[in-house]
Design a protein around this motif. Structure first.
Motif, PDB file in Angstrom:
ATOM      1  N   ASN A  66      38.132  43.085  47.514  1.00 47.49           N
ATOM      2  CA  ASN A  66      38.383  43.983  46.381  1.00 47.49           C
ATOM      3  C   ASN A  66      37.357  43.666  45.298  1.00 47.49           C
ATOM      4  O   ASN A  66      37.496  42.698  44.561  1.00 47.49           O
ATOM      5  CB  ASN A  66      39.801  43.798  45.845  1.00 47.49           C
ATOM      6  CG  ASN A  66      40.132  44.763  44.719  1.00 47.49           C
ATOM      7  OD1 ASN A  66      39.251  45.412  44.158  1.00 47.49           O
ATOM      8  ND2 ASN A  66      41.415  44.873  44.382  1.00 47.49           N
ATOM      9  N   SER A  67      36.326  44.479  45.209  1.00 46.95           N
ATOM     10  CA  SER A  67      35.194  44.201  44.311  1.00 46.95           C
ATOM     11  C   SER A  67      35.571  44.262  42.842  1.00 46.95           C
ATOM     12  O   SER A  67      34.794  43.827  41.978  1.00 46.95           O
ATOM     13  CB  SER A  67      34.063  45.196  44.586  1.00 46.95           C
ATOM     14  OG  SER A  67      34.502  46.521  44.351  1.00 46.95           O
ATOM     15  N   ARG A  68      36.764  44.756  42.523  1.00 45.16           N
ATOM     16  CA  ARG A  68      37.184  44.822  41.124  1.00 45.16           C
ATOM     17  C   ARG A  68      37.707  43.469  40.631  1.00 45.16           C
ATOM     18  O   ARG A  68      37.849  43.259  39.436  1.00 45.16           O
ATOM     19  CB  ARG A  68      38.285  45.870  40.948  1.00 45.16           C
ATOM     20  CG  ARG A  68      37.845  47.283  41.364  1.00 45.16           C
ATOM     21  CD  ARG A  68      38.981  48.266  41.231  1.00 45.16           C
ATOM     22  NE  ARG A  68      39.276  48.567  39.831  1.00 45.16           N
ATOM     23  CZ  ARG A  68      40.334  49.275  39.444  1.00 45.16           C
ATOM     24  NH1 ARG A  68      41.204  49.716  40.340  1.00 45.16           N
ATOM     25  NH2 ARG A  68      40.532  49.515  38.161  1.00 45.16           N
ATOM     26  N   ILE A  69      37.981  42.555  41.561  1.00 49.59           N
ATOM     27  CA  ILE A  69      38.539  41.256  41.207  1.00 49.59           C
ATOM     28  C   ILE A  69      37.448  40.329  40.684  1.00 49.59           C
ATOM     29  O   ILE A  69      36.385  40.199  41.286  1.00 49.59           O
ATOM     30  CB  ILE A  69      39.255  40.627  42.417  1.00 49.59           C
ATOM     31  CG1 ILE A  69      40.539  41.407  42.726  1.00 49.59           C
ATOM     32  CG2 ILE A  69      39.575  39.145  42.162  1.00 49.59           C
ATOM     33  CD1 ILE A  69      41.252  40.943  43.983  1.00 49.59           C
ATOM     34  N   LYS A  70      37.715  39.668  39.560  1.00 53.13           N
ATOM     35  CA  LYS A  70      36.809  38.690  38.978  1.00 53.13           C
ATOM     36  C   LYS A  70      37.446  37.310  39.081  1.00 53.13           C
ATOM     37  O   LYS A  70      38.665  37.161  38.973  1.00 53.13           O
ATOM     38  CB  LYS A  70      36.522  39.014  37.508  1.00 53.13           C
ATOM     39  CG  LYS A  70      35.954  40.410  37.288  1.00 53.13           C
ATOM     40  CD  LYS A  70      34.598  40.567  37.968  1.00 53.13           C
ATOM     41  CE  LYS A  70      34.043  41.966  37.755  1.00 53.13           C
ATOM     42  NZ  LYS A  70      32.759  42.154  38.454  1.00 53.13           N
ATOM     43  N   VAL A  71      36.616  36.286  39.245  1.00 50.47           N
ATOM     44  CA  VAL A  71      37.112  34.925  39.462  1.00 50.47           C
ATOM     45  C   VAL A  71      36.555  33.974  38.404  1.00 50.47           C
ATOM     46  O   VAL A  71      35.350  33.960  38.125  1.00 50.47           O
ATOM     47  CB  VAL A  71      36.722  34.411  40.863  1.00 50.47           C
ATOM     48  CG1 VAL A  71      37.213  32.979  41.071  1.00 50.47           C
ATOM     49  CG2 VAL A  71      37.274  35.335  41.951  1.00 50.47           C
ATOM     50  N   ILE A  72      37.446  33.176  37.826  1.00 50.73           N
ATOM     51  CA  ILE A  72      37.079  32.091  36.916  1.00 50.73           C
ATOM     52  C   ILE A  72      37.579  30.787  37.525  1.00 50.73           C
ATOM     53  O   ILE A  72      38.674  30.731  38.101  1.00 50.73           O
ATOM     54  CB  ILE A  72      37.704  32.305  35.525  1.00 50.73           C
ATOM     55  CG1 ILE A  72      37.034  33.489  34.821  1.00 50.73           C
ATOM     56  CG2 ILE A  72      37.580  31.052  34.659  1.00 50.73           C
ATOM     57  CD1 ILE A  72      37.690  33.887  33.529  1.00 50.73           C
ATOM     58  N   PHE A  73      36.781  29.752  37.455  1.00 58.90           N
ATOM     59  CA  PHE A  73      37.166  28.448  37.998  1.00 58.90           C
ATOM     60  C   PHE A  73      37.006  27.387  36.924  1.00 58.90           C
ATOM     61  O   PHE A  73      35.941  27.270  36.302  1.00 58.90           O
ATOM     62  CB  PHE A  73      36.292  28.102  39.211  1.00 58.90           C
ATOM     63  CG  PHE A  73      36.467  26.680  39.712  1.00 58.90           C
ATOM     64  CD1 PHE A  73      37.713  26.207  40.069  1.00 58.90           C
ATOM     65  CD2 PHE A  73      35.371  25.831  39.822  1.00 58.90           C
ATOM     66  CE1 PHE A  73      37.872  24.908  40.525  1.00 58.90           C
ATOM     67  CE2 PHE A  73      35.517  24.538  40.284  1.00 58.90           C
ATOM     68  CZ  PHE A  73      36.775  24.065  40.639  1.00 58.90           C
ATOM     69  N   THR A  74      38.065  26.607  36.687  1.00 65.65           N
ATOM     70  CA  THR A  74      37.975  25.451  35.800  1.00 65.65           C
ATOM     71  C   THR A  74      37.813  24.204  36.651  1.00 65.65           C
ATOM     72  O   THR A  74      38.662  23.919  37.499  1.00 65.65           O
ATOM     73  CB  THR A  74      39.224  25.312  34.909  1.00 65.65           C
ATOM     74  OG1 THR A  74      39.291  26.432  34.008  1.00 65.65           O
ATOM     75  CG2 THR A  74      39.153  24.035  34.086  1.00 65.65           C
ATOM     76  N   ASP A  75      36.737  23.469  36.428  1.00 63.23           N
ATOM     77  CA  ASP A  75      36.498  22.212  37.140  1.00 63.23           C
ATOM     78  C   ASP A  75      37.182  21.093  36.357  1.00 63.23           C
ATOM     79  O   ASP A  75      36.634  20.559  35.403  1.00 63.23           O
ATOM     80  CB  ASP A  75      34.993  21.947  37.276  1.00 63.23           C
ATOM     81  CG  ASP A  75      34.707  20.582  37.878  1.00 63.23           C
ATOM     82  OD1 ASP A  75      35.548  20.097  38.666  1.00 63.23           O
ATOM     83  OD2 ASP A  75      33.659  20.001  37.564  1.00 63.23           O
ATOM     84  N   HIS A  76      38.406  20.752  36.786  1.00 66.90           N
ATOM     85  CA  HIS A  76      39.191  19.730  36.104  1.00 66.90           C
ATOM     86  C   HIS A  76      38.796  18.316  36.507  1.00 66.90           C
ATOM     87  O   HIS A  76      39.094  17.362  35.787  1.00 66.90           O
ATOM     88  CB  HIS A  76      40.680  19.908  36.420  1.00 66.90           C
ATOM     89  CG  HIS A  76      41.288  21.153  35.880  1.00 66.90           C
ATOM     90  ND1 HIS A  76      41.889  21.225  34.637  1.00 66.90           N
ATOM     91  CD2 HIS A  76      41.408  22.397  36.413  1.00 66.90           C
ATOM     92  CE1 HIS A  76      42.361  22.450  34.433  1.00 66.90           C
ATOM     93  NE2 HIS A  76      42.082  23.181  35.488  1.00 66.90           N
ATOM     94  N   MET A  77      38.166  18.166  37.662  1.00 69.20           N
ATOM     95  CA  MET A  77      37.962  16.838  38.233  1.00 69.20           C
ATOM     96  C   MET A  77      36.577  16.252  37.963  1.00 69.20           C
ATOM     97  O   MET A  77      36.410  15.041  37.864  1.00 69.20           O
ATOM     98  CB  MET A  77      38.196  16.886  39.751  1.00 69.20           C
ATOM     99  CG  MET A  77      39.563  17.441  40.140  1.00 69.20           C
ATOM    100  SD  MET A  77      40.935  16.484  39.454  1.00 69.20           S
ATOM    101  CE  MET A  77      40.748  14.969  40.365  1.00 69.20           C
TER     102      MET A  77
END
Length: 383
Positions: free
Chosen positions: A107-118
């Motif tokens: 689904n190309s409408r989906i955006k992803v954010i990732f928090t690098d906690h480690m």
């Protein structure tokens, strides 16, 4: 970006069966995001503490049996996202990115954010990671130390890697106990009423540095026999509570070998850390490589004099006016800092007051959420 009467939406994804700062983070920000007008959804493992914490935070997460099961339930998850018109996914474990990248591929409408906690420890630029991180619109580093490592390790342009300090509610760390309650708490833990107390809080694992703390404390007792001091180690004693049991045994043996058992308390797992801070005069955080240092900030907010490791992100949190730094591999630096602070009550007070002000300036949850919402909106606007 105009949403009219529709609230902006985000799904917090944390497919972990553990319980630490990373796993606690989604439930800490859910109420804050809701207060900012966001509609928050969750995806977690069935029966996990992450799932129950999301429920406690006010949402009913979508759950799956295991991380591998997520791949077999792509259709179900995609259907849920379409039904609720969720276009933003916020991941908190690197292993969750495989699922998020697949969802974004389908689904190309989906955006992803990732928090690098480690804090990444090795390069991630192979074919798989280029594909997975290629779907990440923004990678959030929780300190400048981790951001610098992330710039080298991840296959992302610099403008997509951003530092965003974590935040806390400083008022939640404010003292609440009266003198009688503090005495009762000390007595319940076997802490002498007339002793200065030095404490360390966290899972009892080698990386948290409790061994260095105990070695330095033993040196302090030998070099300054005139001091009445007591050490308090706060943290679970079993694997079920997140600690390494063989390491706990090693620490207990060290206490016995050094002949300091009457000066040391192991509290076991506690949920009242803010209250335990009230009976500590000095808080030590000897972790070797903290990606942020939430315990440091919580102790600062409690107005405590803090000794932190001169490594990882901790030097970003403490300055000379709000605490002391010591090499996590050098017990003598820790014992010297302990001696300085236990021997000077006015210095402890001054450092604690400055530390609390520093938290209000740089590390409030409200500041964190405002910046996080800006990131969310920027990412959605691009879409």
């Amino acid at each position: 970006m105009s949403h009219g009467v529709t609230k902006p939406k985000v799904m917090q994804i944390c497919l972990s069966d553990g319980w630490g700062g990373l796993e606690m983070y989604p439930s800490r920000i859910i109420p804050e995001l809701t207060a900012q007008g966001w509609q928050v959804y969750g995806l977690a493992l069935d029966g996990s503490r992450v799932a129950s914490s999301m429920q406690d935070a006010g949402i009913e997460p979508l759950t799956i049996r295991s991380r591998s099961a997520a791949l077999w339930q792509l259709r179900r998850i995609l259907g849920f996202l379409r039904k609720h018109d969720i276009r933003l996914l916020h991941c908190h474990k690197s292993s969750d990115l495989r699922l998020a990248a697949l969802l974004a591929t389908l689904n190309s409408r989906i955006k992803v954010i990732f928090t690098d906690h480690m804090g990444v420890t090795r390069p991630k630029k192979d074919l798989y990671h280029r594909w997975a991180y290629g779907h990440v619109s923004r990678l959030l580093s929780i300190s400048e130390a981790t951001r610098k490592r992330n710039l080298k390790a991840f296959p992302l342009p610099p403008e997509r890697i951003q530092r965003l300090y974590l935040g806390i509610d400083p008022l939640g760390q404010a003292p609440r106990l009266d003198a009688g309650e503090r005495r009762a708490l000390r007595t319940s833990l076997g802490v002498p009423l007339d002793s200065l107390t030095l404490g360390v809080a966290g899972r009892l694992t080698p990386g948290k540095g409790q061994r260095i703390f105990l070695q330095a404390f033993a040196d302090l007792l030998r070099e300054h026999p005139e001091l009445k001091v007591h050490a308090v180690l706060i943290g679970g004693l079993s694997a079920a509570e997140g600690s390494r049991e063989e390491y706990v045994t090693e620490l207990q043996q060290l206490v016995a070998q050094q002949g300091i058992a009457e000066h040391v308390t192991f509290t076991g797992f506690r949920r009242d850390l803010a209250r335990l801070f009230e009976i500590l005069d000095v808080v030590c955080v000897p972790s070797r490589n903290e990606a942020f240092g939430l315990t440091v900030v919580e102790a600062m907010a409690a107005g405590k004099a803090v000794i932190g490791s001169a490594s990882g992100a901790i030097p970003e949190l403490l300055d000379i006016h709000s605490g002391r730094l010591a090499d996590p591999e050098a017990p003598v630096e820790w014992s010297n800092a302990m001696a300085e602070l236990t021997g000077d009550a006015s210095l402890r007070i001054s450092l604690g007051e400055n530390a609390r002000e520093r938290v209000f300036t740089y590390f409030q949850m409200s500041t964190h959420i405002a910046a996080l919402v800006d990131v969310y909106q920027e990412v959605l606007d691009v879409g």
